[in-house]
Write an enzyme that holds these catalytic residues in place. Sequence first.
Site, mmCIF file in Angstrom:
data_model
loop_
_atom_site.group_PDB
_atom_site.id
_atom_site.type_symbol
_atom_site.label_atom_id
_atom_site.label_comp_id
_atom_site.label_asym_id
_atom_site.label_seq_id
_atom_site.Cartn_x
_atom_site.Cartn_y
_atom_site.Cartn_z
ATOM 1 N N HIS A 15 0.650 -1.179 -0.062
ATOM 2 C CA HIS A 15 0.064 -0.460 -0.163
ATOM 3 C C HIS A 15 0.812 1.459 0.228
ATOM 4 C CE1 HIS A 15 -3.045 2.881 1.112
ATOM 5 N NE2 HIS A 15 -3.892 2.303 0.280
ATOM 6 N N CYS A 16 1.908 1.317 0.876
ATOM 7 C CA CYS A 16 3.248 2.631 0.399
ATOM 8 C C CYS A 16 3.523 2.804 -0.253
ATOM 9 C CB CYS A 16 4.122 1.697 1.527
ATOM 10 S SG CYS A 16 3.476 1.490 3.281
ATOM 11 N N VAL A 17 3.553 2.168 -1.228
ATOM 12 C CA VAL A 17 4.677 2.297 -2.699
ATOM 13 C C VAL A 17 3.660 2.400 -3.653
ATOM 14 C CG1 VAL A 17 6.584 1.066 -1.569
ATOM 15 C CG2 VAL A 17 4.646 -0.552 -3.465
#
Length: 367
Positions: free
Chosen positions: A358-360
């Site tokens: 999700h962070c990338v």
Amino acid sequence: MVNLMSNLLDSTPRKDGFYMPGEFEKHAGSWMLWPERPDNWRLSAKPAQKVFAEVAAVISQFEPVTMGVSAQQLQNARKMLPHSVRVVEIASNDSWMRDCGPTFVTDRKTIRAVDWEFNAWGGLDGGLYFPWDLDDLVAREVAEVAQIDRYKAPIVLEGGSINVDGEGALLTTRECLLNKNRNPGKTQTEIEEILKDYLNVNQFIWLNRGVHRDETSGHIDNQCCFIRPGVVALTWTDDKSDPQHEISQENYEILQSTVDAKGRKLEIHKIHQPDPVLITEEESQGVTPVDGTLPRKAGDRMAASYINFYFCNGGVVVPTFNDSHDKLALEKLQQLMPDRKVVCVYAREILLGGGNIHCVTQQQPLC
Ligand code: KQY
């Protein structure tokens, strides 16, 4: 009329009738950034690049993907990525598109970008690296490549610290948004007013803390997210001796006692976390340490959570850890989203850099 430029707007999304849709709604595509810095990614980011390429390839089976890549890495990235992934030149300090990229808003006719201030998760007071000047320009670059207009929001905020249902509710944590290294001097009410203006939300669900040892100061995107309006998934452990137990239990109680903007009680689904994931000696040795960048020490526990998954059109991409809980997490998520194909990616290499799938990634909604 087609907009071939990106103008800086002197207004707010709320005034103009724009809002942030839920990530589970239809996307026009996904944006990512290519990893390369050797003080965060082991072995000059080679193993991480393979996994970023796998994530991009998986998402591109569901929707268009654009990868922002530095000039030096253009050839390598093009070689490692499938042709279905568009490569564009975007300079950045690291590769966390969720956090330094724009938040897209829509009035269902047009898409615009919200460009937050970015300070590498805490600036000179506990931030993860210095400098972060290129990251701070990523939202603007994305808006220019996408040829959409942009609002400049007057607070430090990372996209991983907020999660919305697209119907007025926003989930976040005090540990991050009220951290003194983000917007010192701003009260909870003042931050809420800015979020109302820039995301067009009106119901705030504040958890106190995010995942144990999350280096982002407790981003919500590792802890809890909307699966659809009225339904949330929460990272969980039954192990009372794990510091995560108390955090998840407290969050469960907060979620149980709240309603969303439509007055609905939330349906809460617990997703059991993997067993503690620790950095190995070999992994630690592979990182080139630099003063001012968070060290990767052998034995340190990483903030592993299945909640850090990513929605795409008709799919959901879930990190796995070669852990005995992987199977149950995937089954539960598939049951919760029967109309989507759940695809897993073994994401240890992304976790080693401090975040996950999700962070990338960053979704650009369809208007
Ligand atoms: O969790 C995220 N949203 C990003 C993690 C960034 C870690 C930087 N080392």
